[in-house]
Design a protein around this motif. Structure first.
Motif, mmCIF file in Angstrom:
data_model
loop_
_atom_site.group_PDB
_atom_site.id
_atom_site.type_symbol
_atom_site.label_atom_id
_atom_site.label_comp_id
_atom_site.label_asym_id
_atom_site.label_seq_id
_atom_site.Cartn_x
_atom_site.Cartn_y
_atom_site.Cartn_z
ATOM 1 N N THR A 90 0.840 -1.206 0.000
ATOM 2 C CA THR A 90 0.000 0.000 0.000
ATOM 3 C C THR A 90 0.872 1.252 0.000
ATOM 4 N N LYS B 20 -9.123 -4.515 -4.180
ATOM 5 C CA LYS B 20 -8.628 -4.437 -2.800
ATOM 6 C C LYS B 20 -8.941 -5.704 -2.012
ATOM 7 N N ARG B 24 -6.333 -8.459 -0.417
ATOM 8 C CA ARG B 24 -6.449 -8.868 0.986
ATOM 9 C C ARG B 24 -6.519 -10.390 1.105
#
Lengths: 196, 196
Positions: A90, B20, B24
């Motif tokens: 990130t 995203k 994850r």
């Protein structure tokens, strides 16, 4: 239990995948081309063999040490401390940081029995004592656990001379609307207001 | 591209999994026990071999015809028409329906070039002409596509004598708050108000 229920149950253990999304994905996977299912199955089966933690910084990598730790173009005087391996990606993707990283492997969380001894503070101290760092940026999450961990790091490193310590700013998200900001965020952005 | 990026890219093609969530889940799968990854990979690789559409109703099944179509305890005079195989499970789980099902395989959607010829209307007509149905419940989604499909079915079946046609009620969700109802739902619940 049917094969679809079975697949859905296995899928529902993934983060962010509740029972309804799991069922939706399971039904979807009956319709997808066989090649896609084979590719997804193979990627999942192989990921743990291909990827391991970097022995220096702790981020996930296919080569050890990782490309960031061995990159000669990076600023070796700045160290950014994060909770998880994905936080490295990130911050990398932001394009605003060119130093090194250290992954703790989580945050201090007494309720879940995660104490400092469960996180990589030993590796952190070793790197700081053996390295050329002049600046440490604490990038733990703006949560209670992240705050506790940041405080712990602050105390741990306060006696190292010539080390500038900072933490990522917390406040209103850019593009957000004041009206929709939650109370805690607003309190943090008020307390941390930037004076002209 | 790293192995994690690769896995995330493959995962992001699943319904409801954005970039995203995919990242994850990919990072999560590095930490999960190998047994879990092996099980998930196997379930995904095998699902298409284990499950196929029922040759009568079109829902997904491991035996053909499916357990619902062959269940002697079900009411063979009522037929519920749904868009997708998972809708059968949803209605089954409600416990409020004991008739048979027919899966169309989607809804009429001119913008996505899905016309009546792409849906299983031929199978529907064949079943109605060969069966003992006295009631048809249209359970397409309360969307523009579902509405169009329901209208199409209504016209198609209007000349069959002795066939009672209905559609699932649309309106305020139970437990919801009037304040949070969207305009279209409110309009539908006003138009469809139940008189005392």
């Amino acid at each position: 239990m049917t094969a679809i229920d079975n697949l859905a149950k296995t899928l529902s253990k993934l983060p962010g995948v509740g029972p309804k999304s799991a069922a939706r994905i399971a039904f979807h996977l009956v319709r997808t081309p066989s090649e896609y299912n084979a590719l997804l199955a193979q990627n999942i089966a192989e990921i743990k063999d291909k990827v391991r933690p970097c022995s220096i910084c702790g981020s996930y990598t296919e080569t050890d040490p990782c490309p960031v730790c061995t990159d000669p173009g990076r600023d070796r005087t700045v160290l950014c401390i994060v909770e998880q391996p994905q936080d490295v990606i990130t911050i990398q993707n932001s394009g605003a940081y060119n130093g090194l990283f250290h992954v703790l492997g989580g945050a201090i969380n007494p309720l879940n029995s995660v104490g400092p001894e469960d996180l990589d503070f030993a590796g952190l101290v070793k790197r700081i004592e053996g390295g050329d760092f002049s600046e440490i940026i604490i990038a733990t999450n703006p949560t209670e656990e992240g705050d506790t961990t940041a405080l712990y790091i602050r105390h741990m490193l306060k006696d190292y001379p010539g080390l500038s310590l900072s933490r990522l700013a917390a406040g209103l998200p850019i593009g957000g609307d004041l009206e929709f900001a939650d109370r805690s965020t607003l309190v943090r952005s008020l307390r941390g207001r930037v004076r002209y």
